[in-house]
Design a protein around this motif. Structure first.
Motif, PDB file in Angstrom:
ATOM      1  N   TYR B 108      42.100  35.419  37.078  1.00 33.86           N
ATOM      2  CA  TYR B 108      42.734  36.606  36.512  1.00 33.86           C
ATOM      3  C   TYR B 108      42.132  37.871  37.109  1.00 33.86           C
ATOM      4  O   TYR B 108      42.850  38.761  37.565  1.00 33.86           O
ATOM      5  CB  TYR B 108      42.570  36.612  34.994  1.00 33.86           C
ATOM      6  N   VAL B 112      43.745  40.890  39.404  1.00 35.44           N
ATOM      7  CA  VAL B 112      43.674  42.315  39.080  1.00 35.44           C
ATOM      8  C   VAL B 112      43.089  43.072  40.265  1.00 35.44           C
ATOM      9  O   VAL B 112      43.601  44.113  40.682  1.00 35.44           O
ATOM     10  CB  VAL B 112      42.798  42.549  37.831  1.00 35.44           C
ATOM     11  N   MET B 132      50.343  47.439  38.200  1.00 31.07           N
ATOM     12  CA  MET B 132      48.993  47.550  37.641  1.00 31.07           C
ATOM     13  C   MET B 132      48.985  47.562  36.121  1.00 31.07           C
ATOM     14  O   MET B 132      48.044  47.161  35.504  1.00 31.07           O
ATOM     15  CB  MET B 132      48.328  48.811  38.182  1.00 31.07           C
ATOM     16  N   TYR B 133      50.005  48.069  35.501  1.00 33.15           N
ATOM     17  CA  TYR B 133      49.977  48.016  34.036  1.00 33.15           C
ATOM     18  C   TYR B 133      51.344  47.873  33.443  1.00 33.15           C
ATOM     19  O   TYR B 133      51.568  48.202  32.277  1.00 33.15           O
ATOM     20  CB  TYR B 133      49.290  49.261  33.455  1.00 33.15           C
ATOM     21  N   ASN B 134      52.255  47.386  34.220  1.00 27.99           N
ATOM     22  CA  ASN B 134      53.577  47.149  33.674  1.00 27.99           C
ATOM     23  C   ASN B 134      53.484  46.088  32.568  1.00 27.99           C
ATOM     24  O   ASN B 134      52.823  45.084  32.748  1.00 27.99           O
ATOM     25  CB  ASN B 134      54.494  46.658  34.790  1.00 27.99           C
ATOM     26  N   PRO B 135      54.129  46.340  31.440  1.00 22.25           N
ATOM     27  CA  PRO B 135      54.010  45.430  30.288  1.00 22.25           C
ATOM     28  C   PRO B 135      54.311  43.971  30.634  1.00 22.25           C
ATOM     29  O   PRO B 135      53.610  43.079  30.214  1.00 22.25           O
ATOM     30  CB  PRO B 135      55.040  45.963  29.303  1.00 22.25           C
ATOM     31  N   ASP B 137      54.066  42.441  33.389  1.00 19.58           N
ATOM     32  CA  ASP B 137      53.570  42.186  34.736  1.00 19.58           C
ATOM     33  C   ASP B 137      52.894  40.821  34.834  1.00 19.58           C
ATOM     34  O   ASP B 137      52.921  40.019  33.918  1.00 19.58           O
ATOM     35  CB  ASP B 137      52.633  43.306  35.188  1.00 19.58           C
ATOM     36  N   VAL B 139      49.972  39.825  34.662  1.00 17.93           N
ATOM     37  CA  VAL B 139      48.871  39.453  33.800  1.00 17.93           C
ATOM     38  C   VAL B 139      49.223  39.587  32.324  1.00 17.93           C
ATOM     39  O   VAL B 139      48.356  39.646  31.471  1.00 17.93           O
ATOM     40  CB  VAL B 139      47.638  40.323  34.097  1.00 17.93           C
TER      41      VAL B 139
END
Lengths: 166, 166
Positions: B108, B112, B132-135, B137, B139
């Motif tokens: 993980y 990132v 990088m922080y799309n809901p 995404d 991760v």
DNA sequence: GCTTTACCTAAACATAGGTTGAGGTTTTAG
DNA sequence: CTAAAACCTCAACCTATGTTTAGGTAAAGC
């Protein structure tokens, strides 16, 4: 200049920011108390944000995803000249800085993994000699640098350390 | 049988266990409330431990070092037949299990890292399109399996996603 | 036998990162 | 103009992993 007395730029309410940044309103309040973001008030005491708060929140979330604590994020943001909202260049610098910390965490976990590998074969889990949790072992000071990277032979030492103590 | 009515084996006081396991007495009390270890009482209501509590604590600490939470550790320990203190074989199984979780965490973080790599060059941090922080995404569901491992092209997608939204 | 050390319980405190609720005000829509 | 939706503050609550403190009991040393 643009930061101190905002005037005719469009302003966002807390609800609008929450929606666009996909965070709860309470989170924005919380970030404000932590000094991570700032707002101005309208005549009715309601928060109004400049649009660049969205970028700031983005950086905060990116940092969190990299495992950086809010206080560290705040520190890093605070080191920007005039504490300005990060530009593209700022973001590049910050993320490179955080990336180094991320690399350390990854390296740490990989060393733990290696140790466990050794300990599986050994099975001793000796309080006295097992590198897996010995107080002064490789990973002693988890947070200050890559100190523990320098002794790979400890993982191998785990191979035959069974003792009668426990 | 040996577990239910302990008789003439030497017993350890809480202070002795704390010293040998290098944990605070309060930690042992705490672990007991969490069901991680158990004790018997002497006539004066003081805790007495069988020696194998040391091995149990060792396993707990090893699990923690691998980033496993106490409740997960408790679950895993609870799945042992008769909830016995782990033998060498048990430890091998458990640590292999936990190692897989550790591997996931490492993977993980490496993903990132890769994404940030892309985002440094890009600098967009767009709420809408940046991986990088799309809901939803890569991760998204950090804790359930290696789902997010399957789309390496998202890291590359970050290369040109600057937009005007923020 | 007396004193010191170890131990007991229960509750409060600590840190991180927020969320929830109560009670009251402002803004907006019809 | 009125009612609903959004907003305000402050305090309490939440999970995780323990530590600290207070008030009292047991065991051990001399």
């Amino acid at each position: 200049m643009s930061d101190s007395t905002p005037r005719d730029e469009p302003r966002l309410s807390v609800g609008q920011v929450a929606k666009r940044a996909d965070v709860a309103v309470s989170t924005l309040h919380f970030y404000e108390t932590k000094g991570l973001i700032r707002s101005w008030r309208n005549t009715g005491n309601q928060r109004r944000y400049k649009k660049d708060v969205l970028r700031r929140i983005a950086v905060i979330k990116a940092g969190q995803k990299m495992g950086i604590s809010l206080s560290e994020i705040q520190e890093t943001l605070g080191q920007l000249p005039q504490s300005r909202t990060p530009t593209k260049e700022d973001w590049a610098n910050m993320s490179r800085f955080w990336q180094a910390q991320l690399d350390e965490k990854i390296a740490y976990m990989m060393r733990v993994r290696e140790m466990v590998d050794g300990c599986i074969g050994c099975g001793c889990l000796s309080m006295k000699s097992c590198p897996m949790y010995n107080p002064d072992d490789i990973v002693a000071k988890e947070s200050n640098g890559a100190v523990w990277l320098e002794q790979p032979e400890q993982a191998r030492a785990a191979k035959n350390c069974y003792d009668k103590e426990n």
